[in-house]
Motif scaffolding. Structure first.
Motif, PDB file in Angstrom:
ATOM      1  N   LEU A  97      85.391  95.659   8.017  1.00  0.00           N
ATOM      2  CA  LEU A  97      87.059  95.678   8.725  1.00  0.00           C
ATOM      3  C   LEU A  97      87.423  96.861   7.109  1.00  0.00           C
ATOM      4  O   LEU A  97      87.869  96.155   6.183  1.00  0.00           O
ATOM      5  N   SER A 101      92.630  94.919   6.849  1.00  0.00           N
ATOM      6  CA  SER A 101      92.668  94.857   8.675  1.00  0.00           C
ATOM      7  C   SER A 101      92.333  93.664   9.437  1.00  0.00           C
ATOM      8  O   SER A 101      91.573  93.075   8.368  1.00  0.00           O
ATOM      9  N   ARG A 102      92.551  92.924  10.354  1.00  0.00           N
ATOM     10  CA  ARG A 102      92.294  91.617  11.197  1.00  0.00           C
ATOM     11  C   ARG A 102      91.782  92.439  12.533  1.00  0.00           C
ATOM     12  O   ARG A 102      91.638  91.490  13.274  1.00  0.00           O
ATOM     13  N   LEU A 104      89.233  93.624  14.169  1.00  0.00           N
ATOM     14  CA  LEU A 104      88.281  93.586  14.362  1.00  0.00           C
ATOM     15  C   LEU A 104      87.969  94.248  15.923  1.00  0.00           C
ATOM     16  O   LEU A 104      86.749  95.477  15.707  1.00  0.00           O
ATOM     17  N   ASP A 105      87.831  93.951  17.107  1.00  0.00           N
ATOM     18  CA  ASP A 105      87.843  94.970  17.979  1.00  0.00           C
ATOM     19  C   ASP A 105      88.692  96.408  18.165  1.00  0.00           C
ATOM     20  O   ASP A 105      87.802  96.958  18.043  1.00  0.00           O
ATOM     21  N   ARG A 108      85.638  97.546  15.857  1.00  0.00           N
ATOM     22  CA  ARG A 108      83.942  97.752  16.211  1.00  0.00           C
ATOM     23  C   ARG A 108      84.344  99.472  17.887  1.00  0.00           C
ATOM     24  O   ARG A 108      83.514 100.019  17.308  1.00  0.00           O
ATOM     25  N   HIS A 135      73.763  90.430   9.799  1.00  0.00           N
ATOM     26  CA  HIS A 135      73.797  89.184  10.090  1.00  0.00           C
ATOM     27  C   HIS A 135      75.970  88.911  10.406  1.00  0.00           C
ATOM     28  O   HIS A 135      76.004  89.832   9.354  1.00  0.00           O
ATOM     29  N   PRO A 136      76.409  87.951  10.780  1.00  0.00           N
ATOM     30  CA  PRO A 136      78.001  88.281  10.661  1.00  0.00           C
ATOM     31  C   PRO A 136      78.030  87.178   9.593  1.00  0.00           C
ATOM     32  O   PRO A 136      79.261  88.229   9.364  1.00  0.00           O
ATOM     33  N   MET A 137      77.268  87.386   8.828  1.00  0.00           N
ATOM     34  CA  MET A 137      78.029  87.098   7.594  1.00  0.00           C
ATOM     35  C   MET A 137      78.683  88.089   6.396  1.00  0.00           C
ATOM     36  O   MET A 137      79.322  88.223   5.609  1.00  0.00           O
ATOM     37  N   CYS A 139      80.249  90.375   8.313  1.00  0.00           N
ATOM     38  CA  CYS A 139      81.262  90.786   9.434  1.00  0.00           C
ATOM     39  C   CYS A 139      82.021  91.627   8.905  1.00  0.00           C
ATOM     40  O   CYS A 139      82.877  92.641   9.270  1.00  0.00           O
ATOM     41  N   SER A 140      82.736  91.357   8.138  1.00  0.00           N
ATOM     42  CA  SER A 140      84.133  91.526   7.258  1.00  0.00           C
ATOM     43  C   SER A 140      84.027  92.772   5.920  1.00  0.00           C
ATOM     44  O   SER A 140      84.469  93.440   6.330  1.00  0.00           O
ATOM     45  N   ASP A 141      83.249  92.440   5.005  1.00  0.00           N
ATOM     46  CA  ASP A 141      82.580  93.605   4.691  1.00  0.00           C
ATOM     47  C   ASP A 141      81.385  94.650   4.756  1.00  0.00           C
ATOM     48  O   ASP A 141      81.795  95.443   4.159  1.00  0.00           O
ATOM     49  N   GLN A 150      75.930  94.403  20.791  1.00  0.00           N
ATOM     50  CA  GLN A 150      76.633  94.314  20.660  1.00  0.00           C
ATOM     51  C   GLN A 150      76.222  95.847  19.962  1.00  0.00           C
ATOM     52  O   GLN A 150      76.743  97.264  20.706  1.00  0.00           O
ATOM     53  N   GLY A 206      77.355  85.454  -2.473  1.00  0.00           N
ATOM     54  CA  GLY A 206      78.002  87.793  -2.844  1.00  0.00           C
ATOM     55  C   GLY A 206      76.793  88.105  -1.085  1.00  0.00           C
ATOM     56  O   GLY A 206      76.719  88.548  -0.566  1.00  0.00           O
TER      57      GLY A 206
ATOM     58  N   HIS B 135      78.878  78.874  11.894  1.00  0.00           N
ATOM     59  CA  HIS B 135      78.843  80.050  11.370  1.00  0.00           C
ATOM     60  C   HIS B 135      77.185  80.380  11.128  1.00  0.00           C
ATOM     61  O   HIS B 135      76.748  79.714  10.906  1.00  0.00           O
ATOM     62  N   LEU B 203      80.788  85.464  -0.883  1.00  0.00           N
ATOM     63  CA  LEU B 203      80.568  84.266  -1.007  1.00  0.00           C
ATOM     64  C   LEU B 203      80.593  83.771  -1.730  1.00  0.00           C
ATOM     65  O   LEU B 203      79.772  84.210  -2.455  1.00  0.00           O
ATOM     66  N   SER B 218      89.959  87.339   6.520  1.00  0.00           N
ATOM     67  CA  SER B 218      89.664  88.490   7.856  1.00  0.00           C
ATOM     68  C   SER B 218      89.965  87.796   9.257  1.00  0.00           C
ATOM     69  O   SER B 218      90.297  89.177  10.148  1.00  0.00           O
TER      70      SER B 218
END
Lengths: 267, 267
Positions: A97, A101-102, A104-105, A108, A135-137, A139-141, A150, A206, B135, B203, B218
């Motif tokens: 992101l 920002s939040r 996500l759409d 993407r 991995h979704p972990m 997703c934000s960074d 996807q 991390g 998650h 994390l 986020s």
């Protein structure tokens, strides 16, 4: 599948010329390279080293990071570097992101637009963009593309020869839809790279450097290798592991274990 | 929706009687409780404290962990405790892969079987099992149920009055399919709990205690609150955050911030 490839990130502290010699000595025919390391060594010099060693560059990691300023020029450079190294596969990690920002759409959608902008450049250079779901972990960074599904939707508007996807066991193993995704990717001819790393816990702070060599964790590597082979993939199988404990060991020793993990997965 | 509920895990070190008094003083009408803390305080005593304080127990966390020996008896006890506390919602976290197993499909089938075994007990006690997807980073060691879609498929064979699902923003925010899932869960009347926590990075080691209070990370909390409301959810909105920095602060202060995060999400 074409055989084993050592991704350079697995033996991060092995100098490139020693890595090349080590691979040749071990009968390994391909390596996956990273831009940072290649730039430090010199792109042309690295390309020559690979050629002189008889090594194929199975992929170059990584382009993407479309949430950063200057992403277009940076990705153009990555395409040029891939072409210079003689690899047809440039791994693309989308980035996270932007700022606080939040949306996500929106992030993407921007990834889709950015890929579209790069496709002509990639085509012209004969390099395929390989979209990697992380991995979704992350997703934000690091990567707003979180599933193979996807990645396939992002690739769909473009010819499979220009845009493919990466199947990386570490990022995808938890997803019960991944088997359908691999089969679909195979039908479309979009599997551009297949990477092995195992899931081990506890994750470190991390979470980036928490991967295990294939066979040391929770992932059913044989199932992945079978699925990818049944989907018609004929490329290299890279072992790509990031872990401080692995990095601190001698390159040749890690290479041997990585190869064993590969062999156990594909046999 | 019925309003804000403080999940006890957010203020882990606030003794239960002080927490109850603090909630009453702040006008908070519901709390989510955890078995470990309730057992330490005494289940009947805790039930009395809640009644005497006029507090509703919005949920009890958590049962499940079906990969552990003795899971059936332990889950039976959890159902009894939920009934004793007067809550209709028992949150169920499935557990991870047993031992060194790599059979993720098998582990997921076992979760389905285990839920089936518990449904008669839950029905008899008037307690609803609320399946929580965690998650994907918890897939190997805590919860093989990784998406809302999976939770809904596990719940599907049983009446919605007996088996529902948890919508927890922390676990689900990355998933582009979650909006369809929330709508489907609403149509089936299966949203048993709605929990808010935010995604913050980096994390920490082990990743369990990395959550942020709503509004600090986020996650688009407002979009979640809107989706859950539109899906017809009429229950409590719990704030459930695990983080050492949050735990080390005074309970009343954290409660106030948790409430603010809730208010910003639902307003």
């Amino acid at each position: 599948m074409r055989g084993f490839s050592l991704n350079q990130a697995t033996t991060k502290r092995w100098p490139l010329d020693e890595l090349a010699a080590g691979c040749v000595a071990a009968g390994v025919r391909a390596v996956g390279l990273w831009r940072e390391e290649v730039q430090a060594y010199g792109v042309d010099k690295a390309a020559r080293l690979m050629r002189d060693s008889g090594l194929t560059v199975s992929s170059l990691c990584r382009s993407g990071f479309f949430h950063e300023a200057g992403w277009y020029d940076e990705n153009r450079r990555a395409i040029d570097e891939a072409a210079a190294l003689g690899t047809d596969t440039l791994v693309l990690v989308s980035g996270g992101l932007p700022g606080a920002s939040r949306d996500l759409d929106g992030a993407r959608r921007h990834v889709g637009d950015a890929i579209g902008a790069l496709v002509p450049d990639a085509k012209a250079a004969g390099v395929r963009l390989a979209i990697e779901a992380l991995h979704p972990m992350f997703c934000s960074d690091r990567c707003v593309v979180s599933t193979l599904d996807q990645a396939l939707r992002l690739a769909a508007p473009y010819p499979a020869s220009a845009v493919g996807v990466v199947v990386d066991t570490y990022h995808l193993w938890w997803d019960d839809k991944v088997w359908e995704g691999i089969a679909a990717a195979g039908r479309e001819g979009r599997i551009a790279a297949f990477q092995l790393a195992d899931w081990i816990t506890p994750l470190p702070e991390g979470v980036l450097l928490g991967r295990g060599l294939p066979g040391t964790g929770s992932v059913d590597m044989r199932r992945f290798a079978r699925a990818v082979a049944e989907a018609g993939y004929q490329g290299w199988v890279e072992v790509e592991v990031f872990h401080e404990d692995v990095w601190s060991r001698p390159g040749a020793e890690v290479l041997a274990e990585a190869y064993e993990g590969y062999r156990a997965a594909v046999s």
